[in-house]
Design an enzyme around this catalytic site. Structure first.
Site, PDB file in Angstrom:
ATOM      1  N   MET A 142      34.145 157.099 -28.246  1.00  0.00           N
ATOM      2  CA  MET A 142      32.898 156.429 -27.839  1.00  0.00           C
ATOM      3  C   MET A 142      32.539 155.603 -28.959  1.00  0.00           C
ATOM      4  O   MET A 142      31.471 155.028 -29.565  1.00  0.00           O
ATOM      5  CB  MET A 142      31.702 157.296 -27.763  1.00  0.00           C
ATOM      6  CG  MET A 142      31.667 158.165 -26.396  1.00  0.00           C
ATOM      7  SD  MET A 142      30.364 158.601 -25.557  1.00  0.00           S
ATOM      8  CE  MET A 142      29.620 159.649 -26.995  1.00  0.00           C
ATOM      9  N   GLY A 143      33.774 155.222 -29.866  1.00  0.00           N
ATOM     10  CA  GLY A 143      33.621 154.475 -30.922  1.00  0.00           C
ATOM     11  C   GLY A 143      32.925 155.284 -32.232  1.00  0.00           C
ATOM     12  O   GLY A 143      32.796 156.267 -32.360  1.00  0.00           O
ATOM     13  N   HIS A 170      38.768 160.894 -35.585  1.00  0.00           N
ATOM     14  CA  HIS A 170      39.579 159.913 -34.600  1.00  0.00           C
ATOM     15  C   HIS A 170      40.629 159.710 -35.064  1.00  0.00           C
ATOM     16  O   HIS A 170      41.745 159.751 -34.357  1.00  0.00           O
ATOM     17  CB  HIS A 170      38.744 158.733 -34.354  1.00  0.00           C
ATOM     18  CG  HIS A 170      37.231 159.216 -33.591  1.00  0.00           C
ATOM     19  ND1 HIS A 170      36.037 158.954 -34.284  1.00  0.00           N
ATOM     20  CD2 HIS A 170      37.014 159.414 -32.295  1.00  0.00           C
ATOM     21  CE1 HIS A 170      35.142 159.212 -33.386  1.00  0.00           C
ATOM     22  NE2 HIS A 170      35.723 159.502 -32.293  1.00  0.00           N
ATOM     23  N   ASP A 194      35.784 169.404 -29.638  1.00  0.00           N
ATOM     24  CA  ASP A 194      34.897 169.583 -28.395  1.00  0.00           C
ATOM     25  C   ASP A 194      35.625 170.415 -27.638  1.00  0.00           C
ATOM     26  O   ASP A 194      36.254 170.112 -26.593  1.00  0.00           O
ATOM     27  CB  ASP A 194      34.863 168.104 -28.026  1.00  0.00           C
ATOM     28  CG  ASP A 194      34.125 167.225 -28.713  1.00  0.00           C
ATOM     29  OD1 ASP A 194      32.937 167.559 -29.205  1.00  0.00           O
ATOM     30  OD2 ASP A 194      34.443 166.107 -29.201  1.00  0.00           O
ATOM     31  N   ARG A 201      27.667 162.263 -35.108  1.00  0.00           N
ATOM     32  CA  ARG A 201      26.341 162.874 -35.128  1.00  0.00           C
ATOM     33  C   ARG A 201      26.087 163.269 -36.677  1.00  0.00           C
ATOM     34  O   ARG A 201      24.991 163.399 -36.822  1.00  0.00           O
ATOM     35  CB  ARG A 201      26.111 163.659 -34.122  1.00  0.00           C
ATOM     36  CG  ARG A 201      26.395 163.180 -32.602  1.00  0.00           C
ATOM     37  CD  ARG A 201      25.702 163.947 -31.557  1.00  0.00           C
ATOM     38  NE  ARG A 201      25.472 163.154 -30.323  1.00  0.00           N
ATOM     39  CZ  ARG A 201      26.122 163.067 -29.416  1.00  0.00           C
ATOM     40  NH1 ARG A 201      27.427 163.748 -29.254  1.00  0.00           N
ATOM     41  NH2 ARG A 201      26.032 162.283 -28.277  1.00  0.00           N
TER      42      ARG A 201
END
Ligand code: PAF
Length: 284
Positions: free
Chosen positions: A32-33, A39, A154, A191
């Site tokens: 989601m960037g 990442h 996740d 986040r």
């Protein structure tokens, strides 16, 4: 080779088709960037398994609840493109909501991995994993990769995607990549930027608590309810609002039984404006 940036489904399909005609193996990293160290590790994991790497950046409205941070979700496309170039990605698919879901911005067809939807984050964030499974299924149909990688941070999402791929016979190999942590032990996440510096220090407690639980289980403590209760108390005392902390079967994600050998300890807890999730696996 330079990174190609595409915003249309048609352009991605044309490029991947050309690569497939050259017998290239296509690897895919869905994001989601707001790309961070976690990442970047996904790209390092997938690189040896493919000839071309496709990345998507799409903040998927379907997976955010009405009270969640969709509008505020950090969008940092220029910085993300620089990172993708430096890591050697070949193609970036960065569609608009309209390109993905048409003018309604919705998808009438949804993918629901029912059993996993009813556990933990699925139960607490209604519709979240339906949004994830729907967009990942759609991205697989657009990119048609041979192999894709998702982060182990996740954990439940990874389980949902593996189940969907198996149930729907989607021809893609799913790899996973270990959680990347800051020096403090805090799992890398977009986040984390919602945390103040003081909260960021406190947030590292999540991983310490998980490691202590793992140590206790490895040492023979099989009273999972008690371990969960003590961990919850520690987090609450430090200022967290825990959503759950649970010792589960690493395969089914159901609560662990006394004879379960492969375990995962899953946690979700709110701290300030952030909702943090983390996990560790334990084999006994
Ligand atoms: O993990 C994420 O960033 C998202 O849930 C994913 C897999 C890209 C789907 O939007």
């Amino acid at each position: 080779m330079n990174l190609t940036v595409a915003s249309s489904i048609h352009a991605v399909r044309a490029q991947v088709k050309a690569w497939r005609e050259q017998s290239a193996r296509i690897g895919f990293v869905a994001t989601m960037g707001n790309l961070h160290a976690g990442h970047m590790d996904l790209f390092r994991t997938i690189a040896p398994h493919c000839d071309r790497v496709v990345c998507s950046i799409f903040a998927n409205p379907l997976q955010f609840g009405p009270a969640e941070d969709y509008a505020a979700y950090p969008r940092t496309l220029d910085a993300d493109i620089d990172k993708l170039q430096s890591i050697g990605a070949d193609l970036l698919f960065a569609p608009t909501v309209q390109e993905m879901y048409g003018s309604s911005g919705m998808s009438d067809t949804k993918v629901s991995v029912k059993r996993l939807n009813n556990l933990y984050c699925g139960k607490l964030r209604e519709g979240h994993f339906i949004g994830v499974a729907t967009v990942v299924c759609k991205l697989f149909n657009i990119v048609s990769p041979h192999v894709a990688v998702f982060g182990e941070k996740d954990y439940q999402q990874l389980a949902v995607i593996r189940q969907m791929v198996s149930d729907l016979s989607i021809p893609v190999d799913i790899l996973s990549s270990p959680t990347i942590r800051e020096k403090s032990g805090l799992a890398s996440s977009s986040r984390n930027q919602y945390l103040t510096p003081a909260e960021k220090t406190t947030a590292a407690l999540i991983y310490s608590v998980l490691c202590e639980m793992r140590k206790a289980i490895e040492a023979g403590d099989g009273n999972f309810n008690d371990l969960e209760a003590r961990a919850t108390t520690r987090l609450v005392c430090a200022g967290f609002s825990p959503d759950y902390i649970t010792v589960a079967d690493a395969m089914t994600l159901l609560p662990a039984q006394p004879d379960t050998r492969n375990l995962v300890i899953l946690v979700a807890a709110r701290l300030g404006k952030a909702r943090l999730i983390d996990n560790v696996t334990v084999t006994i």
